[in-house]
Motif scaffolding. Structure first.
Motif, PDB file in Angstrom:
ATOM      1  N   GLN A  11      43.120  30.364  45.992  1.00 46.95           N
ATOM      2  CA  GLN A  11      43.000  30.492  44.565  1.00 46.95           C
ATOM      3  C   GLN A  11      41.812  31.635  44.207  1.00 46.95           C
ATOM      4  OE1 GLN A  11      44.509  29.458  42.221  1.00 46.95           O
ATOM      5  NE2 GLN A  11      43.243  29.423  40.389  1.00 46.95           N
ATOM      6  N   LYS A  40      42.116  35.402  42.099  1.00 47.69           N
ATOM      7  CA  LYS A  40      41.099  35.688  40.945  1.00 47.69           C
ATOM      8  C   LYS A  40      40.628  37.062  41.521  1.00 47.69           C
ATOM      9  CE  LYS A  40      40.762  31.086  39.171  1.00 47.69           C
ATOM     10  NZ  LYS A  40      39.933  30.139  38.793  1.00 47.69           N
ATOM     11  N   LYS A  47      35.428  38.524  44.314  1.00 44.59           N
ATOM     12  CA  LYS A  47      35.863  38.198  43.103  1.00 44.59           C
ATOM     13  C   LYS A  47      34.760  38.617  42.157  1.00 44.59           C
ATOM     14  CE  LYS A  47      36.165  34.056  40.094  1.00 44.59           C
ATOM     15  NZ  LYS A  47      35.021  34.253  39.246  1.00 44.59           N
ATOM     16  N   VAL A  70      42.718  42.553  39.563  1.00 46.02           N
ATOM     17  CA  VAL A  70      42.804  41.313  40.165  1.00 46.02           C
ATOM     18  C   VAL A  70      44.032  40.796  40.697  1.00 46.02           C
ATOM     19  CG1 VAL A  70      42.617  39.002  39.302  1.00 46.02           C
ATOM     20  CG2 VAL A  70      40.941  40.709  38.508  1.00 46.02           C
TER      21      VAL A  70
END
Length: 629
Positions: free
Chosen positions: A65, A69, A280, A293
């Motif tokens: 995850q 991002k 990130k 992204v």
């Protein structure tokens, strides 16, 4: 009236100055507050076994995850395939062999006029914390570098909650010890749900590992340890959100080198150097990220780039001595064509190797090809996978891909097409179709060695003696003193006995050392003049030269006159001299019998590496299987 007008004008000017001052103060505060926090989440001994990097077996939903991002870097590389030298590069932005931090757990000296990464940040107003592991392979005081360093270090501890921070959190559960030790493995994975734990046999094996129950069990531990890492990352990211810092913090996730497995950790193959890296960047700082992204990039990144990148993100000037480049930020230089890596003393064994890699090819230069691919090293040899490899080789049942790694000597050079041969199984160095590539990569290695003033060819004991003699670090010595680097390289890399004979009594001790070592490696016998020169070196002022001369005599069957030297140096006051003497006694096997009692006494040496070598020598001499830490 004129006085009143002047007074009025002065008041207006003072009010204007006050307003401008307020604006400037506000701007300064805004500038300070607008700087990003920077969080590194690091883990140990892990290659790219993550779902977001294409591994279908591992359970890493949180890290996956994070990657969705951010940006995934598929060509990020450690500067060394083991923690301490690699971490010295991370914290300084310099290659470990340029600052004398290249040998595992050595005691290097960082130049006093240079600074570690957090010191620059602290001077600029950042609060810098390191949670748990440093291991920079240099002599330093942690609190000279960090505001806090240890298990309680945290961004939460800063008094001014608006102060920007640089924080490092390191996960220990993927370390090789948590794969080899079932007890340690369970301590990290005991709270994981059973349904996410993999079972033995469900994990793919490298092509050079024997397919046995114990190998499958350990590989499964390694994968399940990564699942525990995912929970660790989740906890840190949740803390960041709970503190309302998610939108102000740039997160960089990476491993300190490749997997803690044989032929991974401690090796210059991609299995030991290539690491997963995820960046990130919050929306408000998106101008600092040169990719979209969720994107995946094959841009080459070196550990020497981490320090310059953080300084760039913080809006600071990158010092000229740093040998990396920023890969994030608004002021970026051209991208890398190559990354470089080095292997030197790994635990108790010396074996100088260097590597250069671009996006398609890997070049490895073996400076000591006469040594085996896999020397006996206490820590990895205690692991069950290494035991299975040794057993399989003895019984003739190891995979064909592993046979090359069991050879007792190495080629001078290796070249791999890592795009088409990711396990680096086929050496192309002698393939005429790749001659141009070989020349290009060889040239890149040579130029890098000169550019960073690689100290690898200065034997460790001599290097430390020089630092004491000149009262300065090796980084400065190689730039400020008259060191015959070209001649050292010529003799150290030579293979002709005539070359060694010519320089065996050279004025420089490193030249003499490599000349005597070369005679031991390549001479089949000793003529009268060379024999006389070697005998002279037994009384040399330099301990390492004495040891190299004694080694040559032992190899060429004149061990009787050499044994007293090795016995004496084994109890030297200098720990690296003792290690060198122990290594020769271990190398000569049965010829070391006359000094067995001295070897036995050396088992209690304060330097654990000396004790390990001595223990191995005694095991060979006596047919025992004693174990030391």
């Amino acid at each position: 009236m004129l006085i009143k007008k002047i007074d009025m004008n002065l008041k207006k000017i003072n009010i204007l100055i006050f307003i401008v001052g307020l604006c400037l103060c506000s701007c300064k505060k805004q500038d300070k507050d607008s700087r990003p926090n920077i969080l590194w989440i690091t883990t140990e001994d892990m290659s790219s076994q993550l779902g977001c990097f294409g591994d279908e077996h591992v359970h890493t939903p949180v890290i996956d995850q994070l990657a969705s991002k951010g940006v995934r870097y598929t060509n990020a590389f450690a500067t060394a395939p083991v923690c301490a030298p690699a971490r010295s590069s991370i914290i300084t932005g310099m290659h470990q062999s340029s600052i004398g931090a290249h040998h595992m757990r050595c005691k290097g000296h960082f130049p006093k006029d240079l600074k570690y990464l957090p010191q620059y940040l602290r001077e600029a107003g950042y609060y810098c914390v390191n949670n748990e592991k440093e291991d920079y392979n240099l002599e330093y005081n942690a609190l000279d570098i960090w505001n806090e360093s240890g298990v309680k270090a945290h961004w939460k501890n800063r008094e001014d909650k608006d102060q920007p921070f640089f924080a490092v959190f390191n996960f220990l559960g993927t370390h090789e010890s948590a794969t080899n030790s079932k007890k340690k493995h369970l301590s990290f994975t005991k709270d994981l749900p059973k349904e996410i734990l993999l079972q033995a046999g469900e994990v793919p094996l490298p092509p050079y590992f024997p397919n046995t129950p114990v190998v499958n069990e350990l590989m499964t531990r390694y994968y399940n340890n990564i699942a525990a890492l995912d929970r660790y990352v989740d906890n840190i990211l949740n803390e960041l959100k709970q503190d309302g810092l998610d939108d102000n913090t740039i997160v960089i996730f990476y491993s300190d080198h490749g997997a803690g497995l044989p032929i991974h950790k401690r090796w210059l193959y991609d299995s030991g150097l290539k690491v997963p890296m995820i960046v990130k960047v919050p929306e408000k700082y998106k101008k600092l990220l040169p990719y979209k992204v969720g994107e995946l990039t094959d841009e080459l990144v070196s550990f020497t780039d981490l320090a310059p990148t953080v300084l760039e993100l913080a809006g600071l000037t990158i010092p000229e001595h740093m040998q990396g480049r920023a890969f994030l930020g608004q002021h970026l230089s051209s991208k890398r064509e190559f990354v470089y890596a080095a292997r030197d003393r790994m635990d108790e064994r010396y074996d100088m190797q260097r590597a250069v890699r671009d996006k398609q090819f890997k070049y490895i230069r073996y400076y000591e090809p006469q040594k085996p691919y896999i020397q006996f090293m206490n820590t990895p040899e205690k692991g069950d996978i290494m035991k299975a490899i040794r057993k399989g080789n003895k019984e003739g049942i190891i995979p064909p891909m592993a046979k090359r790694l069991m050879e007792q000597t190495k080629p001078l050079e290796e070249l791999f097409d890592v795009k088409n041969d990711p396990w680096e199984l086929k050496n192309l160095a002698n393939d005429p179709n790749y001659k141009d590539v070989l020349v290009k990569m060889r040239k890149a290695h040579t130029e890098w060695s000169i550019d960073v003033a690689d100290a690898g060819l200065i034997p460790e004991a001599i290097l430390r003696q020089w630092e004491s003699k000149f009262n300065k670090p090796i980084y400065n010595i190689l730039r400020e003193e008259k060191v015959p680097i070209d001649l050292i390289q010529e003799v150290a890399l030579g293979s002709k006995v005539e070359l060694f004979e010519k320089h065996i009594l050279n004025a420089n001790e490193v030249v003499r050392y490599w000349a005597a070592t070369g005679i031991g490696n390549y001479a089949e016998n000793l003529n009268e003049e060379t024999f006389s020169s070697i005998i002279k070196l037994l009384d040399d002022e330099c301990s390492l030269v004495r040891i190299a001369a004694a080694r040559a005599l032992c190899i060429l069957n004149h061990e009787t006159i050499a044994m007293n030297i090795l016995k004496k140096e084994l109890v030297s006051i200098d720990e690296w001299t003792r290690l060198s003497a122990a290594l020769v006694l271990d190398e000569i096997g049965e010829k070391a019998k006359p000094v067995k009692e001295t070897l036995r006494l050396a088992l209690g040496d304060d330097n654990k590496y000396v004790a390990r070598v001595v223990n191995h020598a005694l095991n060979v001499l006596e047919g025992t299987n004693n174990i030391v830490k």
